[in-house]
Design an enzyme around this catalytic site. Structure first.
Site, PDB file in Angstrom:
ATOM      1  N   LYS A  47     -51.036   5.908  33.190  1.00 37.11           N
ATOM      2  CA  LYS A  47     -52.277   5.827  32.322  1.00 37.11           C
ATOM      3  C   LYS A  47     -53.395   5.802  33.139  1.00 37.11           C
ATOM      4  O   LYS A  47     -54.043   6.743  33.366  1.00 37.11           O
ATOM      5  CB  LYS A  47     -52.052   4.533  31.831  1.00 37.11           C
ATOM      6  CG  LYS A  47     -50.836   4.578  30.736  1.00 37.11           C
ATOM      7  CD  LYS A  47     -50.404   3.296  29.889  1.00 37.11           C
ATOM      8  CE  LYS A  47     -49.413   3.620  28.905  1.00 37.11           C
ATOM      9  NZ  LYS A  47     -48.115   2.768  29.168  1.00 37.11           N
ATOM     10  N   ASP A 103     -43.805  -2.308  37.939  1.00 37.06           N
ATOM     11  CA  ASP A 103     -44.080  -1.153  37.112  1.00 37.06           C
ATOM     12  C   ASP A 103     -45.757  -1.606  36.628  1.00 37.06           C
ATOM     13  O   ASP A 103     -45.802  -2.365  35.813  1.00 37.06           O
ATOM     14  CB  ASP A 103     -43.229  -1.122  35.981  1.00 37.06           C
ATOM     15  CG  ASP A 103     -43.832  -0.303  34.894  1.00 37.06           C
ATOM     16  OD1 ASP A 103     -44.913   0.400  35.024  1.00 37.06           O
ATOM     17  OD2 ASP A 103     -43.066   0.368  34.056  1.00 37.06           O
ATOM     18  N   TYR A 160     -41.045  -2.443  28.860  1.00 37.42           N
ATOM     19  CA  TYR A 160     -40.972  -0.820  28.651  1.00 37.42           C
ATOM     20  C   TYR A 160     -41.207  -0.345  29.764  1.00 37.42           C
ATOM     21  O   TYR A 160     -42.040  -0.775  30.639  1.00 37.42           O
ATOM     22  CB  TYR A 160     -41.798  -0.731  27.420  1.00 37.42           C
ATOM     23  CG  TYR A 160     -42.024   0.989  27.207  1.00 37.42           C
ATOM     24  CD1 TYR A 160     -40.741   1.450  26.461  1.00 37.42           C
ATOM     25  CD2 TYR A 160     -42.900   1.660  27.557  1.00 37.42           C
ATOM     26  CE1 TYR A 160     -40.723   2.780  26.253  1.00 37.42           C
ATOM     27  CE2 TYR A 160     -42.923   2.870  27.203  1.00 37.42           C
ATOM     28  CZ  TYR A 160     -42.046   3.701  26.727  1.00 37.42           C
ATOM     29  OH  TYR A 160     -41.803   5.077  26.414  1.00 37.42           O
TER      30      TYR A 160
HETATM   31  C1  PLP Z   1     -46.754   3.208  28.947  1.00 37.46           C
HETATM   32  C2  PLP Z   1     -45.707   2.712  29.935  1.00 37.46           C
HETATM   33  C3  PLP Z   1     -44.678   3.507  30.887  1.00 37.46           C
HETATM   34  C4  PLP Z   1     -44.486   4.702  30.354  1.00 37.46           C
HETATM   35  O1  PLP Z   1     -45.703   5.776  30.710  1.00 37.46           O
HETATM   36  P1  PLP Z   1     -45.821   7.203  29.859  1.00 37.46           P
HETATM   37  O2  PLP Z   1     -47.069   7.764  30.613  1.00 37.46           O
HETATM   38  O3  PLP Z   1     -46.131   6.726  28.551  1.00 37.46           O
HETATM   39  O4  PLP Z   1     -44.539   7.912  30.023  1.00 37.46           O
HETATM   40  C5  PLP Z   1     -44.143   2.899  31.560  1.00 37.46           C
HETATM   41  N1  PLP Z   1     -44.286   1.534  32.035  1.00 37.46           N
HETATM   42  C6  PLP Z   1     -45.032   0.728  31.501  1.00 37.46           C
HETATM   43  C7  PLP Z   1     -45.282  -0.585  31.757  1.00 37.46           C
HETATM   44  C8  PLP Z   1     -45.960   1.354  30.436  1.00 37.46           C
HETATM   45  O5  PLP Z   1     -46.717   0.582  29.733  1.00 37.46           O
END
Ligand code: PLP
Length: 423
Positions: free
Chosen positions: A265, A237, A142
């Site tokens: 986060k 990511d 994701y």
């Molecule tokens: C949560 C998440 C996102 C998106 O971040 P948001 O702050 O919710 O937009 C992107 N990449 C990873 C790996 C994530 O866990």
């Protein structure tokens, strides 16, 4: 009806599904979400006064535990000076320098307001740099909810992207190719066919959005090698793994250097923050220096920066935090494995650093399809039992558990008792 149920009834009238992010809904476990009023250290309290030991940690940010006194004070101090200026501030320089100092692959960094934005912008930068359009992502990874990334592999790795969400034009996802996590061959096949058109490979270096799935030996190195061979950009990511697996995130943990990295986060310590950064020659293409446009009215917000700077500084100054947290988490997840063995249950536990998942499947979980073999109904039963015993875990099978420095040995012992009884 308890307070949470009453609030939820009202919430669904005004907010789609009653929640502002789908992972908060309890739909997949068939109950109503708990409405949380406050959190401190490893605990959260709901509107009915029930206390929970929390294993979500706001989905990652609360590595120091909830409501850390230093972070809270930094936010209060920043608030005293005004909430936003829409102009350059010293805090942004401090934050950028901190990130560049901590993460060797990052020469320059741009702050944004969410992980979604960070990923979307990093991909734009990679496309601008390579002057290519296609990207590769992995099934089950994701990367936020931007159009081009809401894609999984529909039918096999060679198919171009089919959107996962209604409202996403297939013209937008047609440049998103999908490969299988832990399957370098699936990546090679795509490069054989489209190599000169591939701008970037984006990967969660530890997948944490299909439950926690670890990269197998050499997987990340193979991605590094193939990107080098084709002049494509490797994007890690690290929205979940950054500053968590180690101070230098997954790239530090595994010793693999991406070209670009995305954060979210944890970097905001609970405030809405994201960031992307990496090689100077790529980052210097971002506006206003270069012609890859990217902007944000509230980006680098002073209150958010104060929270982030304080948390990152604490982490940087205390390398022993990671030793302690990772050891505590190892012991915790190994104890769950032991409980499973004692009860003769075939379920799988994947864990690394301070994140992990219990999958209700007999198969080792190494990718999306093995993760999907989990019995989600069994998870739902387990999850409801845990929550009713005061242990707050993700209300869905395909999420991680997050430990924090604030979890005490007593919290963990109580949790393990609940795991044993619930299983
Ligand atoms: C949560 C998440 C996102 C998106 O971040 P948001 O702050 O919710 O937009 C992107 N990449 C990873 C790996 C994530 O866990």
């Amino acid at each position: 009806m308890n307070q949470s149920e009453t609030l939820f009834k009202e919430a669904v009238r005004y907010i789609p599904g009653g929640v502002n992010s789908p992972v908060r809904a309890f739909g997949s476990i068939g109950t109503t979400p708990r409405f949380i009023t406050k959190a401190d250290k490893a605990y959260m309290w709901d509107e009915d006064g029930q206390r929970y030991i929390d294993y979500i940690g706001s989905w990652g940010p609360m590595i120091l535990g909830h409501n850390h006194p230093d972070v809270r004070q930094a936010v209060i101090d920043a608030c005293d000076k005004g909430l936003s200026f829409g102009a350059a501030t010293k805090a942004e320089v401090v934050m950028a320098k901190l990130i560049c100092d901590i993460v060797p692959s990052i020469d320059m960094v741009r702050m944004v307001n969410s992980g979604t934005e960070a990923v979307m912008s990093a991909i734009r930068a990679a496309r601008g740099y390579t002057k290519r359009d296609k990207i590769i992502k992995f099934t089950g990874c994701y990367h936020g909810h931007s159009d081009g990334l809401l894609v999984k592999a529909g039918s096999g790795v060679m198919t171009a992207g089919v959107p996962d969400s209604s409202g996403v034009p297939s013209s937008v996802t047609s440049d998103t190719l999908t490969a299988e996590y832990n399957n370098p061959e699936s990546v090679r096949l795509l490069f054989d066919k489209f190599g000169e058109e591939i701008a970037a490979v984006i990967v969660e270096p530890v997948a944490a959005n299909m439950g926690v799935v670890l990269p197998q030996e050499n997987f990340l190195q193979e991605l590094r090698d193939i990107c080098d061979r084709y002049g494509s950009i490797l994007i890690f990511d690290e929205v979940i793994t950054g500053f968590r697996l180690s101070l230098q995130g997954a790239q530090g943990y595994f010793g693999i250097t991406p070209d670009l990295t995305t954060f979210g986060k944890i970097i905001g310590a609970g405030m809405p923050v994201g960031a992307y950064g990496g090689r100077r020659d790529i980052m210097e293409l971002i506006s206003p220096v270069g012609n890859v446009y990217q902007a944000g009215t509230l980006s680098g917000n002073p209150v958010a920066m104060a929270a982030g700077i304080t948390q990152l500084t604490l982490l940087k100054e205390h390398p022993e935090f990671y030793t302690e947290l990772n050891k505590k988490s190892d012991d915790f997840f190994n104890s769950i494995i032991k409980i499973l063995r004692q009860k003769n249950l075939p379920w799988q536990v994947n864990h690394i650093g301070s994140i992990g998942s219990l999958f209700f499947t007999e198969k080792p979980v190494t990718d999306y399809s093995s993760a999907k073999s989990s019995d989600v109904k069994a998870y739902a039963r387990y999850c409801n039992k845990m929550i009713s015993r005061g242990i707050y875990i993700a209300p869905a099978q395909f999420e991680a558990m997050f430990l924090s420095l604030a979890h005490t040995s007593q919290d963990i012992a109580q949790t393990l008792d609940a795991v044993s009884e619930s299983l």
